[in-house]
Design an enzyme around this catalytic site. Sequence first.
Site, mmCIF file in Angstrom:
data_model
loop_
_atom_site.group_PDB
_atom_site.id
_atom_site.type_symbol
_atom_site.label_atom_id
_atom_site.label_comp_id
_atom_site.label_asym_id
_atom_site.label_seq_id
_atom_site.Cartn_x
_atom_site.Cartn_y
_atom_site.Cartn_z
ATOM 1 N N GLU C 46 0.798 -1.226 0.000
ATOM 2 C CA GLU C 46 0.000 0.000 0.000
ATOM 3 C C GLU C 46 0.832 1.278 0.000
ATOM 4 O OE1 GLU C 46 -0.007 -2.264 2.427
ATOM 5 O OE2 GLU C 46 -0.373 -1.386 4.429
ATOM 6 N N ASN C 47 2.143 1.167 0.207
ATOM 7 C CA ASN C 47 2.959 2.365 0.046
ATOM 8 C C ASN C 47 3.233 2.684 -1.426
ATOM 9 O OD1 ASN C 47 4.473 -0.054 0.353
ATOM 10 N ND2 ASN C 47 6.361 1.141 0.509
#
Lengths: 220, 220, 228, 228
Positions: C46-47
């Site tokens: 998710e980064n």
Amino acid sequence: MPARFMTAREAVALVPSGSTVMVGGFGLSGQPLSLLEALLETEVRDLTVISNNVGQQGKGLGKLLLDNRIKKAIGTYFTSNPDVSRYKREGKLEVELLPQGTFSEAIRLGGSGIPAFYTPTAAGTLLAEGKETRIFDGKEYVLERSLRADVALIKAYKADRYGNLVYYKTARNFNPLMAMAADLTIVEVDEVVEVGELDPEAIVTPHVFVDVVVQKEASS
Amino acid sequence: MPARFMTAREAVALVPSGSTVMVGGFGLSGQPLSLLEALLETEVRDLTVISNNVGQQGKGLGKLLLDNRIKKAIGTYFTSNPDVSRYKREGKLEVELLPQGTFSEAIRLGGSGIPAFYTPTAAGTLLAEGKETRIFDGKEYVLERSLRADVALIKAYKADRYGNLVYYKTARNFNPLMAMAADLTIVEVDEVVEVGELDPEAIVTPHVFVDVVVQKEASS
Amino acid sequence: MDPRHYVAWRAAQELESGDIVNLGIGIPILVADYIPKDRQVFLQSENGILGVGPTPPTESQDPDLINASKLPISEQIGASYFDSSLSFAMMRGGHIHKTVIGTLQISQSGDIANWAVPGKDVLGVGGAMDLIVGARTVIVVSTHLTSDGKPKILPACTFPLTAKGEADVLITEYAVFRFIDNQMVLEELVDDLTLDQLKQITPAHYEISDHFRMVNRTEYLTNKQSMG
Amino acid sequence: MDPRHYVAWRAAQELESGDIVNLGIGIPILVADYIPKDRQVFLQSENGILGVGPTPPTESQDPDLINASKLPISEQIGASYFDSSLSFAMMRGGHIHKTVIGTLQISQSGDIANWAVPGKDVLGVGGAMDLIVGARTVIVVSTHLTSDGKPKILPACTFPLTAKGEADVLITEYAVFRFIDNQMVLEELVDDLTLDQLKQITPAHYEISDHFRMVNRTEYLTNKQSMG
């Protein structure tokens, strides 16, 4: 799931009658014209079309309109296709008009799991009639619902074999947004390249958003 | 307005005490460390910081915390810096926690003129307490306000002379969003290139969002 | 046998070719190493990356190429980078097929509590809530008991919830449960344990699946040896 | 003298170096040709480009490189492309300095009505509302009267509004007005007309600026010749 590769005919066979279909493009630029041609060859009807325009007169979506396949159009600017006005007057087409910024954000947020948002645009105008409004920090905003579709028919420039997409100049427009906002995303591309040929920093639509890729036929 | 080019020292002189500052980065990756070092050299205090983390212990934003420059932190994950917990317990830091998806969307929408939106995330949890909820199509959503800041301090890989930006791998994270959401956006870059050297199709942050560019010093 | 690694291995068997998968912090991040080699699974972090590759050797690690656990990763061919809002749009928008996440507690109705402990400062939620609410299938991985022997699989969570009724599968070092119509159903038990013994360490109410089976962990050990 | 071209020329004088500007459909699109050569103005078009360059020769026109009026454009060095949501984020987010837009009617309090006519089908709004609400400075350009001689500058609009009180400047072939604290102020009048004559074709109430000046259109003609 990496995208499946199909012919235009195979791909549009996945579009059911009565479904809601997003179609990319600003006028004809970035419209998936081969997919629309193939769709015209099917028996599909009663479509709700979410697209900025209904193509141009007799072109792109404009052809589907003239063949009575479209029952409702949701978009921002139908003035450029006089057939829309005629079909509406004759009661053959329902029309829903949104400001273009609301339209594009509603699609992006529809694809992002956000069901509704507030925008300053259209507050105090005809297009806000019947819509909830609310004051934030002294300014009036309109509550708008996000948009989703059963199928998105979009146009990109290149796809790799996974379905990662890049676009071409101003033909990008609504296409990356619609790719996110449908249960089934079908993309027409000019060129298919091997995995690894697209710069990972420059991929606009990662393949998670793409279900089916159709390479445009050289002849069309 | 094309971006102005400054030293880190000149740029951080534009950050007033008491202001709200967005700071890019996921942990230290994509944090504008040279700008934060320069900020530490100023007399600035009472900052409200909007950043995913408060850096790491004694690093990046973590240094500003230890120097008592931060009065409030809005973010998603402070657990990785034990100083945050200590400062909070000692009443020296106010903390506001948001889910990371809410946080990132709130910043993007803050930069997009959308003041509030509904998200499914956190419905029925502690993080929705005191927040309005609403049912859409049978599902519960939380009303979240968008985020804006006086200043954004961000990190990019390359800027051209106008201020167009590209990023580097996972250091991109919150940076393009924060660039949109502040009255003044200051970016630290590794490299400055001539206008025309960045591919127009691959520019992530167009220069409209960038006010000041600082080239990272080779020594740091 | 390290129970965490067994759980990670077992969770990896749930992933199918073509799946887009996000791995949470803790045990989940170990799952990457156990994905069967003949399955093409795409890992999203998710980064801001789709196409997470294996941990690179120390000399080629890059502090700006990391996963959400802030650990060094590599980039697979066909990978792409994007900002955090697009990353979470993928989740909430239902574009991520499966997430594997750890938990502190889980209830018999699929409630997950994995981010806060009563009486302690609540200082980190990260992407957990979005992941669990957004991913189409939520695979919860956990040791069956806490490190001091307390149950984690409960009639109702006592810790603050991360999300309500979102768990689809629960995998521990002893058992695999599925949540079907908000009912917890036992599907698999390791043959080191009897059904009675399982019941004693599992206060939650669960049915026993028609497809219930006993397994032994040899398969895992074999696999592990072949990888070593 | 073509009044549309004079209006476009006069509007171009309002643009300053460094401005990010969006040009609407109609007269506004003509403005591009009159921007003084010593000013570096960046044109954004809401279909997804920053850095619109001049109309290219027919042989190098590209149907996928167009502006929001669907006319062929070129790409300036330093240009960038983006999707429609980022394009409108720029507007609503206050990142566009100036927009030049046409209108059907404008009121003395700065209301703009430029998208719909009572009794006709309402079939197109496009980006007009977002542009007017979003741009920091809204420059309205218009012929002073309709083609059949009716007034357009009114005490209150009778056509459906596009936005309320958002106009900052109004430029016609005869006059320049600014809207200050929701008051319309006459700043400039061409010397072909007297103040009385202006009043007769302008039902809206306006004050006369302390900086009021009479201008003649020689400057425009000179400029036009030098460009020809």
